[in-house]
Design a protein around this motif. Structure first.
Motif, PDB file in Angstrom:
ATOM      1  N   ASP A  36       0.831  -1.108  -0.001  1.00 15.92           N
ATOM      2  CA  ASP A  36      -0.038   0.037   0.041  1.00 15.92           C
ATOM      3  C   ASP A  36       0.893   1.427  -0.034  1.00 15.92           C
ATOM      4  N   LEU A  37       1.764   1.324   0.680  1.00 15.47           N
ATOM      5  CA  LEU A  37       2.741   2.390   0.905  1.00 15.47           C
ATOM      6  C   LEU A  37       3.662   2.756  -0.187  1.00 15.47           C
ATOM      7  N   LEU A  38       4.288   1.520  -0.915  1.00  9.84           N
ATOM      8  CA  LEU A  38       5.030   1.703  -2.136  1.00  9.84           C
ATOM      9  C   LEU A  38       4.247   2.236  -3.093  1.00  9.84           C
ATOM     10  N   GLN A  39       2.852   1.811  -3.264  1.00  8.43           N
ATOM     11  CA  GLN A  39       1.825   2.211  -4.294  1.00  8.43           C
ATOM     12  C   GLN A  39       1.593   3.837  -4.258  1.00  8.43           C
ATOM     13  N   LEU A  40       1.556   4.039  -2.888  1.00  5.81           N
ATOM     14  CA  LEU A  40       1.060   5.368  -2.400  1.00  5.81           C
ATOM     15  C   LEU A  40       2.445   6.518  -2.884  1.00  5.81           C
ATOM     16  N   ILE A  41       3.508   6.052  -2.596  1.00  3.33           N
ATOM     17  CA  ILE A  41       4.811   7.084  -2.800  1.00  3.33           C
ATOM     18  C   ILE A  41       5.026   7.071  -4.347  1.00  3.33           C
ATOM     19  N   GLN A  42       4.318   6.431  -5.381  1.00  2.00           N
ATOM     20  CA  GLN A  42       4.590   6.480  -6.523  1.00  2.00           C
ATOM     21  C   GLN A  42       4.321   8.021  -6.987  1.00  2.00           C
ATOM     22  N   ASP A  43       3.655   8.877  -6.048  1.00  2.00           N
ATOM     23  CA  ASP A  43       3.321  10.264  -6.573  1.00  2.00           C
ATOM     24  C   ASP A  43       4.191  11.143  -5.491  1.00  2.00           C
ATOM     25  N   PRO A  44       5.041  11.837  -5.797  1.00  2.00           N
ATOM     26  CA  PRO A  44       5.865  12.525  -5.193  1.00  2.00           C
ATOM     27  C   PRO A  44       5.129  13.661  -4.262  1.00  2.00           C
ATOM     28  N   ALA A  45       3.962  13.954  -4.479  1.00  2.00           N
ATOM     29  CA  ALA A  45       2.960  14.853  -3.747  1.00  2.00           C
ATOM     30  C   ALA A  45       2.000  14.083  -2.917  1.00  2.00           C
ATOM     31  N   TRP A  46       2.571  12.730  -2.689  1.00  6.56           N
ATOM     32  CA  TRP A  46       1.302  11.877  -1.950  1.00  6.56           C
ATOM     33  C   TRP A  46       0.975  12.506  -0.663  1.00  6.56           C
ATOM     34  N   TYR A  47       2.151  13.019   0.058  1.00  2.00           N
ATOM     35  CA  TYR A  47       1.859  13.368   1.579  1.00  2.00           C
ATOM     36  C   TYR A  47       0.868  14.676   1.551  1.00  2.00           C
ATOM     37  N   ARG A  48       0.664  15.460   0.584  1.00  2.00           N
ATOM     38  CA  ARG A  48      -0.413  16.673   0.599  1.00  2.00           C
ATOM     39  C   ARG A  48      -1.841  16.028   0.525  1.00  2.00           C
ATOM     40  N   TYR A  49      -2.141  14.725   0.457  1.00  2.00           N
ATOM     41  CA  TYR A  49      -3.267  14.048   0.347  1.00  2.00           C
ATOM     42  C   TYR A  49      -3.638  13.417   1.570  1.00  2.00           C
ATOM     43  N   ILE A  50      -2.650  13.166   2.461  1.00  2.00           N
ATOM     44  CA  ILE A  50      -2.956  12.291   3.538  1.00  2.00           C
ATOM     45  C   ILE A  50      -2.842  13.435   4.824  1.00  2.00           C
ATOM     46  N   ARG A  51      -3.890  13.606   5.569  1.00  2.00           N
ATOM     47  CA  ARG A  51      -3.927  14.342   6.648  1.00  2.00           C
ATOM     48  C   ARG A  51      -2.842  13.781   7.817  1.00  2.00           C
ATOM     49  N   GLY A  52      -2.217  14.673   8.581  1.00  2.00           N
ATOM     50  CA  GLY A  52      -1.439  14.217   9.732  1.00  2.00           C
ATOM     51  C   GLY A  52       0.019  13.965   9.030  1.00  2.00           C
ATOM     52  N   ILE A  53       0.334  13.731   7.796  1.00  2.00           N
ATOM     53  CA  ILE A  53       1.514  13.574   7.309  1.00  2.00           C
ATOM     54  C   ILE A  53       2.251  14.847   6.731  1.00  2.00           C
ATOM     55  N   SER A  54       3.182  15.455   7.383  1.00  2.00           N
ATOM     56  CA  SER A  54       4.029  16.619   6.941  1.00  2.00           C
ATOM     57  C   SER A  54       5.200  16.218   5.884  1.00  2.00           C
ATOM     58  N   TYR A  55       5.531  17.370   5.380  1.00  2.00           N
ATOM     59  CA  TYR A  55       6.781  17.138   4.449  1.00  2.00           C
ATOM     60  C   TYR A  55       7.677  16.400   5.052  1.00  2.00           C
ATOM     61  N   THR A  56       8.094  16.859   6.328  1.00  2.00           N
ATOM     62  CA  THR A  56       9.273  16.149   7.228  1.00  2.00           C
ATOM     63  C   THR A  56       8.813  14.412   7.581  1.00  2.00           C
ATOM     64  N   TYR A  57       7.694  14.306   7.769  1.00  5.69           N
ATOM     65  CA  TYR A  57       7.268  12.919   8.019  1.00  5.69           C
ATOM     66  C   TYR A  57       7.351  11.975   6.795  1.00  5.69           C
ATOM     67  N   ALA A  58       6.989  12.678   5.767  1.00  7.24           N
ATOM     68  CA  ALA A  58       6.904  11.882   4.333  1.00  7.24           C
ATOM     69  C   ALA A  58       8.473  11.408   4.049  1.00  7.24           C
ATOM     70  N   ASN A  59       9.260  12.536   4.286  1.00  6.56           N
ATOM     71  CA  ASN A  59      10.804  12.362   3.970  1.00  6.56           C
ATOM     72  C   ASN A  59      11.185  11.075   4.848  1.00  6.56           C
ATOM     73  N   ARG A  60      10.647  11.237   5.935  1.00 13.16           N
ATOM     74  CA  ARG A  60      11.347  10.108   7.045  1.00 13.16           C
ATOM     75  C   ARG A  60      10.917   8.737   6.404  1.00 13.16           C
ATOM     76  N   ILE A  61       9.396   8.550   6.047  1.00 14.96           N
ATOM     77  CA  ILE A  61       8.859   7.412   5.788  1.00 14.96           C
ATOM     78  C   ILE A  61       9.751   6.829   4.374  1.00 14.96           C
ATOM     79  N   VAL A  62      10.152   7.928   3.414  1.00 16.57           N
ATOM     80  CA  VAL A  62      10.590   7.379   2.285  1.00 16.57           C
ATOM     81  C   VAL A  62      12.166   6.942   2.727  1.00 16.57           C
TER      82      VAL A  62
END
Length: 258
Positions: free
Chosen positions: A205-231
């Motif tokens: 699910d996560l690998l499919q989600l991050i195919q879009d570089p702007a994915w974190y903008r659509y997930i409430r509660g995930i900031s730019y910093t969190y998105a960077n850490r997840i990747v």
């Protein structure tokens, strides 16, 4: 006091006089005599005998108006009811209570405000609207539009197909790993919770989600910093490689930190 008594002693004397005057009074009658309002449970009990058609009434309101999910409230299955109860569990306590009192107990706005100790009726409407905004949020609507078991089966089948396709083109990860739960992968709870609320619960699910570089903008509660850490977590644990074409689409600020 005028008798220089302790407050507790004064209270005992007052209750003593009341009991002499009203020897057969129960606790509710004593509350009335003293001018003390009934607590929330007493107020709720007072209105508990109303006939309601829950959950049909809630399904009707959810399926009407702007941004309403497509469902027929006249043909609701037990599986859809289970899905609705699951989504209701995602609401805040105050929101759940308003939905419970308004729809399951059938109370009016005024009665709900009375039970919850709210000073204004329109506060009930505000809380109800917040609850509906969550209930009509697309990742949640699937659970009660399709039904809990039905939607879970759809998710599982879709994940299996995606995992097989991904594993064929990425030799560093197996199908079994791709179907691993995010909690098992030890992704931090603060990062995992917003993802789970959008039905992102496995590695695929996560690998499919991050195919879009702007994915974190659509997930409430995930900031730019969190998105960077997840990747970065995915790269560090070799679920992705730095030379993956997907990562080349990300901003330089992301790639610099990896």
């Amino acid at each position: 006091s005028a008798y220089q008594e302790e407050p507790a002693e004064s209270a005992k004397r007052i209750f003593g006089h009341i009991l002499e005057e009203y020897p057969a009074s129960d606790s509710n009658e004593l509350r009335k005599i003293l001018g003390i309002g009934a607590d929330a449970k007493s107020k709720e009990k007072k209105h508990a005998d109303k006939a309601v058609d829950y959950p049909a009434n809630l399904f009707r309101d959810l399926s009407s108006g702007k941004n309403a999910p497509a469902l027929d409230p006249r043909k609701i299955t037990p599986d859809q009811v289970i899905g609705l109860e699951y989504v209701l569990g995602k609401l805040k306590e105050e929101e759940r209570q308003v939905i419970f009192l308004r729809y399951e107990k059938g109370l009016s706005r005024k009665e709900v405000a009375d039970v919850m100790g709210l000073t204004r009726e329109n506060r009930v409407t505000t809380i109800r609207n917040k609850a509906f905004k969550v209930l009509r949020h697309e990742p949640y609507t699937f659970w009660y539009v399709h039904g809990f078991t039905a939607f879970q089966a759809m998710l599982d089948e879709n994940r299996k197909g995606q995992a097989e396709a991904y594993a064929r083109t990425h030799s560093n990860v197996t199908k079994e790993q791709l179907l691993t739960d995010l909690e098992t992968l030890k992704l931090q709870r603060s990062q995992r919770k917003p993802l789970e609320e959008h039905n992102i619960t496995t590695l695929i699910d996560l690998l499919q989600l991050i195919q879009d570089p702007a994915w974190y903008r659509y997930i409430r509660g995930i900031s730019y910093t969190y998105a960077n850490r997840i990747v970065g977590f995915l790269i560090k644990n070799h679920y992705m490689e730095l030379n993956d074409p997907v990562l080349e689409k990300y901003p330089y600020g992301f790639r610099r930190d990896w």
